[in-house]
Scaffold this active site. Sequence first.
Site, PDB file in Angstrom:
ATOM      1  N   GLU A  63      -1.566  -2.985 -10.732  1.00 52.95           N
ATOM      2  CA  GLU A  63      -2.479  -2.948  -9.128  1.00 52.95           C
ATOM      3  C   GLU A  63      -2.199  -1.889  -8.333  1.00 52.95           C
ATOM      4  OE1 GLU A  63      -4.223  -6.480  -7.779  1.00 52.95           O
ATOM      5  OE2 GLU A  63      -2.513  -6.680  -6.210  1.00 52.95           O
ATOM      6  N   LYS A  65      -2.230  -0.986  -4.680  1.00 48.38           N
ATOM      7  CA  LYS A  65      -1.858  -2.135  -3.584  1.00 48.38           C
ATOM      8  C   LYS A  65      -1.059  -1.469  -2.485  1.00 48.38           C
ATOM      9  CE  LYS A  65      -0.543  -6.952  -3.084  1.00 48.38           C
ATOM     10  NZ  LYS A  65       0.181  -7.952  -3.507  1.00 48.38           N
ATOM     11  N   LYS A 125     -10.802  -5.233  -6.672  1.00 49.62           N
ATOM     12  CA  LYS A 125      -9.918  -6.357  -6.433  1.00 49.62           C
ATOM     13  C   LYS A 125     -10.326  -6.567  -4.554  1.00 49.62           C
ATOM     14  CE  LYS A 125      -6.737  -9.201  -7.350  1.00 49.62           C
ATOM     15  NZ  LYS A 125      -5.458  -9.154  -6.733  1.00 49.62           N
ATOM     16  N   GLU A 174     -10.608 -16.301 -11.058  1.00 53.68           N
ATOM     17  CA  GLU A 174      -9.214 -16.681 -10.671  1.00 53.68           C
ATOM     18  C   GLU A 174      -9.024 -17.960  -9.885  1.00 53.68           C
ATOM     19  OE1 GLU A 174      -6.873 -13.849  -7.984  1.00 53.68           O
ATOM     20  OE2 GLU A 174      -6.876 -15.470  -6.623  1.00 53.68           O
ATOM     21  N   ASN A 195      -3.575 -17.506 -10.585  1.00 48.81           N
ATOM     22  CA  ASN A 195      -2.826 -16.865  -9.428  1.00 48.81           C
ATOM     23  C   ASN A 195      -1.622 -17.864  -9.064  1.00 48.81           C
ATOM     24  OD1 ASN A 195      -1.864 -15.400  -7.356  1.00 48.81           O
ATOM     25  ND2 ASN A 195      -3.842 -14.728  -6.595  1.00 48.81           N
ATOM     26  N   GLU A 225      -1.291 -13.984 -12.489  1.00 51.63           N
ATOM     27  CA  GLU A 225      -1.362 -13.054 -11.525  1.00 51.63           C
ATOM     28  C   GLU A 225      -0.287 -13.397 -10.500  1.00 51.63           C
ATOM     29  OE1 GLU A 225      -6.141 -13.216 -11.757  1.00 51.63           O
ATOM     30  OE2 GLU A 225      -4.899 -13.383  -9.702  1.00 51.63           O
ATOM     31  N   SER A 226       0.321 -12.243 -10.062  1.00 55.08           N
ATOM     32  CA  SER A 226       1.248 -12.402  -8.775  1.00 55.08           C
ATOM     33  C   SER A 226       2.612 -12.935  -9.085  1.00 55.08           C
ATOM     34  CB  SER A 226       0.870 -13.322  -7.715  1.00 55.08           C
ATOM     35  OG  SER A 226      -0.720 -12.978  -7.274  1.00 55.08           O
TER      36      SER A 226
HETATM   37  O1  LIG Z   1      -0.567 -10.452  -1.785  1.00 61.16           O
HETATM   38  C1  LIG Z   1      -1.032 -11.247  -1.042  1.00 61.16           C
HETATM   39  O2  LIG Z   1      -0.483 -11.358   0.167  1.00 61.16           O
HETATM   40  C2  LIG Z   1      -2.316 -12.039  -0.738  1.00 61.16           C
HETATM   41  C3  LIG Z   1      -2.860 -12.700   0.224  1.00 61.16           C
HETATM   42  C4  LIG Z   1      -3.875 -13.628   0.266  1.00 61.16           C
HETATM   43  C5  LIG Z   1      -4.812 -13.263  -0.637  1.00 61.16           C
HETATM   44  C6  LIG Z   1      -4.430 -12.515  -1.825  1.00 61.16           C
HETATM   45  C7  LIG Z   1      -3.204 -11.970  -1.895  1.00 61.16           C
HETATM   46  N1  LIG Z   1      -2.831 -11.201  -2.934  1.00 61.16           N
HETATM   47  C8  LIG Z   1      -3.799 -10.724  -3.848  1.00 61.16           C
HETATM   48  C9  LIG Z   1      -3.200 -10.886  -5.150  1.00 61.16           C
HETATM   49  O3  LIG Z   1      -3.778 -11.703  -6.006  1.00 61.16           O
HETATM   50  C10 LIG Z   1      -2.217  -9.867  -5.609  1.00 61.16           C
HETATM   51  O4  LIG Z   1      -2.460  -8.600  -5.033  1.00 61.16           O
HETATM   52  C11 LIG Z   1      -2.154  -9.748  -7.225  1.00 61.16           C
HETATM   53  O5  LIG Z   1      -2.094 -10.926  -7.823  1.00 61.16           O
HETATM   54  C12 LIG Z   1      -0.779  -8.777  -7.540  1.00 61.16           C
HETATM   55  O6  LIG Z   1       0.348  -9.675  -6.891  1.00 61.16           O
HETATM   56  P1  LIG Z   1       2.056  -9.202  -6.763  1.00 61.16           P
HETATM   57  O7  LIG Z   1       2.175  -8.574  -8.096  1.00 61.16           O
HETATM   58  O8  LIG Z   1       2.795 -10.216  -6.368  1.00 61.16           O
HETATM   59  O9  LIG Z   1       1.799  -8.100  -5.927  1.00 61.16           O
END
Ligand SMILES: O=C(O)c1ccccc1NCC(=O)[C@H](O)[C@H](O)COP(=O)(O)O
Length: 266
Positions: A63, A65, A125, A174, A195, A225-226
């Site tokens: 990503e 970001k 995204k 998702e 997620n 994800e995340s």
């Molecule tokens: O990342 C956030 O804070 C967030 C808040 C509200 C809605 C969506 C959000 N993030 C989008 C995502 O799903 C993440 O950017 C993506 O999965 C990557 O996650 P990470 O590796 O934890 O940055």
Amino acid sequence: MSDILNKILDVKAEEIRAAKKQRDFASLRRDVESDSELRSELRSFEGSLRDKIAAGHAGVIAEVKKASPSKGVIRPDFRPADIAVSYAQHGAACLSVLTDEQFFQGAPEYLRQARAACALPVIRKDFMVDLYQVYQARSWGADAILLIVAALDHGLMAELEACAHELGMSVLVEVHDAAELDAALKLKTRLLGINNRNLRTFETTLDTTLGLLPRIPPEKLVVTESAIATPDDVKRMRDADVHAFLVGEAFMRAPEPGVELARLFA
Ligand SMILES: O=C(O)c1ccccc1NCC(=O)[C@H](O)[C@H](O)COP(=O)(O)O
């Protein structure tokens, strides 16, 4: 309308209204559908993920970001093209580029820059709630879109998916819980994102992915994800037969995002 997801969706509705005033839907649609060069340049998002995994690697959606509602600014020195090159050099399967401006400090221009800098397929995204955004995504060069079940009813979700598929794009749907998973399984797409972040509370746990796995039919490709941050996190997922990952923050905090990708997925 109090949690962050609802706030984001309110802002999206306003943004879409404003965008349609600048350029009406019919003209955007006509331009996208008649642009044969745009179509010929499509890159296969799902294909790239599956190829990596078939070769025994993790399929990493890396990503791009800058900031997020939960963490604020993550990467002040933000150069999307350099980040994309770094990811491509170190084995990413695909890119995910935030295009939301208000909450993630993203931009359509970042998607264009990142995609132009490498040969990887790119997902827009964002919070997709209108056909207009699907055509926008394609007009910016996106090869895939994200559909967040928590933000959509079934009819609209199916309509957005059909439109994306007609335009040749992949769709990553998702979910965060069992009810959302049931809704997602009614779609045609085989790309299923789980997620680990609750978009309403920001809480994260990898147990979300592990808990939903037994309910997912084998033809679906699960993307966790995340909150993937350590080699142990990766091992936990791969031990559970999850081989596709969407990672943002862990890469964005590293001096060289691609090097961190290679370290995490070594
Ligand atoms: O990342 C956030 O804070 C967030 C808040 C509200 C809605 C969506 C959000 N993030 C989008 C995502 O799903 C993440 O950017 C993506 O999965 C990557 O996650 P990470 O590796 O934890 O940055």
